[in-house]
Design a protein around this motif. Sequence first.
Motif, PDB file in Angstrom:
ATOM      1  N   LEU A   1       0.830  -1.206   0.000  1.00 38.23           N
ATOM      2  CA  LEU A   1       0.000   0.000   0.000  1.00 38.23           C
ATOM      3  C   LEU A   1       0.863   1.254   0.000  1.00 38.23           C
ATOM      4  N   VAL A   2       1.922   1.245   0.803  1.00 35.51           N
ATOM      5  CA  VAL A   2       2.834   2.402   0.866  1.00 35.51           C
ATOM      6  C   VAL A   2       3.477   2.649  -0.496  1.00 35.51           C
ATOM      7  N   GLU A   3       3.985   1.585  -1.106  1.00 31.08           N
ATOM      8  CA  GLU A   3       4.673   1.765  -2.387  1.00 31.08           C
ATOM      9  C   GLU A   3       3.688   2.109  -3.504  1.00 31.08           C
ATOM     10  N   ARG A   4       2.548   1.470  -3.505  1.00 32.34           N
ATOM     11  CA  ARG A   4       1.575   1.702  -4.571  1.00 32.34           C
ATOM     12  C   ARG A   4       1.064   3.145  -4.567  1.00 32.34           C
ATOM     13  N   ASN A   5       0.819   3.685  -3.397  1.00 27.94           N
ATOM     14  CA  ASN A   5       0.292   5.047  -3.272  1.00 27.94           C
ATOM     15  C   ASN A   5       1.360   6.091  -2.988  1.00 27.94           C
ATOM     16  N   ARG A   6       2.626   5.633  -2.948  1.00 25.85           N
ATOM     17  CA  ARG A   6       3.776   6.527  -2.738  1.00 25.85           C
ATOM     18  C   ARG A   6       3.586   7.403  -1.491  1.00 25.85           C
TER      19      ARG A   6
ATOM     20  N   ARG B   1       5.035   8.850   1.331  1.00 22.07           N
ATOM     21  CA  ARG B   1       6.387   9.132   1.820  1.00 22.07           C
ATOM     22  C   ARG B   1       6.466   9.066   3.347  1.00 22.07           C
ATOM     23  N   ALA B   2       5.510   9.712   4.030  1.00 20.72           N
ATOM     24  CA  ALA B   2       5.550   9.721   5.497  1.00 20.72           C
ATOM     25  C   ALA B   2       5.502   8.307   6.057  1.00 20.72           C
ATOM     26  N   ALA B   3       4.657   7.466   5.477  1.00 22.77           N
ATOM     27  CA  ALA B   3       4.550   6.084   5.935  1.00 22.77           C
ATOM     28  C   ALA B   3       5.819   5.297   5.610  1.00 22.77           C
ATOM     29  N   PHE B   4       6.397   5.543   4.424  1.00 24.82           N
ATOM     30  CA  PHE B   4       7.622   4.844   4.038  1.00 24.82           C
ATOM     31  C   PHE B   4       8.776   5.208   4.979  1.00 24.82           C
ATOM     32  N   PHE B   5       8.915   6.503   5.279  1.00 24.66           N
ATOM     33  CA  PHE B   5       9.975   6.927   6.192  1.00 24.66           C
ATOM     34  C   PHE B   5       9.706   6.415   7.611  1.00 24.66           C
ATOM     35  N   ALA B   6       8.426   6.238   7.964  1.00 31.03           N
ATOM     36  CA  ALA B   6       8.096   5.675   9.274  1.00 31.03           C
ATOM     37  C   ALA B   6       8.567   4.226   9.371  1.00 31.03           C
ATOM     38  N   VAL B   7       8.467   3.472   8.269  1.00 28.29           N
ATOM     39  CA  VAL B   7       8.962   2.091   8.269  1.00 28.29           C
ATOM     40  C   VAL B   7      10.482   2.078   8.450  1.00 28.29           C
TER      41      VAL B   7
ATOM     42  N   ALA C   1      14.195  -5.949   6.491  1.00 31.55           N
ATOM     43  CA  ALA C   1      15.332  -5.311   5.814  1.00 31.55           C
ATOM     44  C   ALA C   1      15.356  -5.677   4.331  1.00 31.55           C
ATOM     45  N   LYS C   2      15.103  -6.939   4.026  1.00 30.09           N
ATOM     46  CA  LYS C   2      15.090  -7.366   2.621  1.00 30.09           C
ATOM     47  C   LYS C   2      13.980  -6.668   1.841  1.00 30.09           C
ATOM     48  N   LYS C   3      12.812  -6.576   2.447  1.00 30.78           N
ATOM     49  CA  LYS C   3      11.683  -5.937   1.771  1.00 30.78           C
ATOM     50  C   LYS C   3      11.956  -4.445   1.560  1.00 30.78           C
ATOM     51  N   LEU C   4      12.516  -3.786   2.577  1.00 26.98           N
ATOM     52  CA  LEU C   4      12.840  -2.359   2.451  1.00 26.98           C
ATOM     53  C   LEU C   4      13.909  -2.133   1.385  1.00 26.98           C
ATOM     54  N   SER C   5      14.890  -3.020   1.342  1.00 25.88           N
ATOM     55  CA  SER C   5      15.952  -2.884   0.350  1.00 25.88           C
ATOM     56  C   SER C   5      15.378  -2.945  -1.064  1.00 25.88           C
ATOM     57  N   ALA C   6      14.431  -3.846  -1.280  1.00 24.03           N
ATOM     58  CA  ALA C   6      13.815  -3.962  -2.611  1.00 24.03           C
ATOM     59  C   ALA C   6      12.993  -2.725  -2.936  1.00 24.03           C
ATOM     60  N   ILE C   7      12.264  -2.194  -1.962  1.00 26.76           N
ATOM     61  CA  ILE C   7      11.438  -1.017  -2.216  1.00 26.76           C
ATOM     62  C   ILE C   7      12.291   0.214  -2.494  1.00 26.76           C
ATOM     63  N   THR C   8      13.386   0.393  -1.721  1.00 33.38           N
ATOM     64  CA  THR C   8      14.224   1.572  -1.924  1.00 33.38           C
ATOM     65  C   THR C   8      14.812   1.606  -3.335  1.00 33.38           C
ATOM     66  N   ALA C   9      15.052   0.417  -3.907  1.00 32.40           N
ATOM     67  CA  ALA C   9      15.590   0.377  -5.276  1.00 32.40           C
ATOM     68  C   ALA C   9      14.561   0.861  -6.297  1.00 32.40           C
TER      69      ALA C   9
END
Length: 476
Positions: free
Chosen positions: A101-106, A108-114, A133-141
């Motif tokens: 949901l965070v990535e799909r709707n972009r 930012r506040a929620a992503f930085f909270a993670v 950590a693995k999931k965050l690494s994939a999303i940051t890319a």
Amino acid sequence: MTFLADLLRDPKSLTTRMRVGKIEPVALRRAVADLAAKETTEMRDSDPDIAELQSRIAVLASDGALDSLSRRDLRLGCQAILHPPHPPAANHTAVDGLLGLVERNRRRAAFFAVIDAYLDGFASEDENVLSLAKKLSAITARWPWRETDQWPAKIAEFSLLDPSRAPKLLAQRILEDGTRPRDIFKAAGLDTPGRCFGGLVEAAFRHACHIVMGLKGQKAVDGQRILIQWASDDAGKFAYQRAWPDFVEASLLPWEVTEPSEAHKSALIEMLQRFGDGDPRTKPARWRTVMDRAPGAYAVLMRWLTRASVLQFLDIVDRLMPDPEAKLMWAYRRAFWMSYLLGDGSAPAIDAAWVAFGDEGARMANRAARESGDNSFAAYGRQYDKSGQHAALILQMGDLTIVDWSHSAKYQVWKRGDKRIPELFKSTYASGSLYCAPTQESHSSPSSYYWQKRLAQIIENRPFYSPKPGWKPKRA
């Protein structure tokens, strides 16, 4: 380092602080401060509702209905992704649904909270953290970063999303650069109050402690000075409670065989007692985990404190001696105990030591503590067996407890198992408690020529033979 020390080192810094910069609207500044304070306390203020929100996220995730979450609840859910009692990170459906949901709707506040939740809740052996950590690494890319965003560079430089590397890189960078730890925290994006005392920085601190444990000489001194800066929170207290035994080991294990300078040793003792809520001999509660997990390090500290107590006794009794004849007698006694304190290992060692002063000795010890700034002078008990000028040195040596008195009082020896043995490290000793041993002998006539040999044979458990005619003890 204190502000005063910084100022003395660089007086120009005072005028730098006094320069007038650009005028900032007062109302705007206050609004920004209020917003920051609200952001840092919102999670804490909403704690009673966290369990309910986490349960609701789990239900919505299983129903495929996470899109119904408000932006606020999405952000709070991301903040609590590793938070008990029902961390979404432990629920594959919930964590994948939230991050999707965070990535799909972009958001930012929620992503930085993670990211914040990961940095704060970091634990290198926690499966939930490793998976996150693995999931965050994939999303940051894949994340649509803005040009002003600093996270991509910081994540890459410090491998922040690689749990196996990040603590080591941070620890090595701080120790090798020799700069203030907070400067490295800033470079890594870990300089907010939550992050610099969070899980990832604590893991890096623990790794740095393990590095310093293996250092020797000046390298150990330099590493320990950095750890002392790093360990202190904004109130001057120890910041990483779970790493307390690691920190004690890093402070003491390099000195199991060799000794640091007296100045560095005093700084270590003062710092450990401050972080450890007092002298471990009189306030042992904080030191229980160290005794269990780091007995070698604890032994080094006790060796130093024992030496300090013996020297304190000898130095203050020197000042209490009333006349030249008494000082001459005292010279023999001083040499006797120093030979055991600084022995070569061929004779029994002093395992522990404590001092009990009368009124006059207590005043001298307190004055020495004030004038020197060394609180170890104020670590003593009070005796009421003898006069205010008398002092008692209480020693444990193997199976023996020995009390050696100043002036002309007899030395006392108890063997293990005697119910009257005085306990070390007490604040007061009742009348009669330090002068009731089954073995009591005088330092003066008629035994003035052989009391040292007699007491040495008691300590070393050897038969006693009268000295040969003409034998005299060595003087200091």
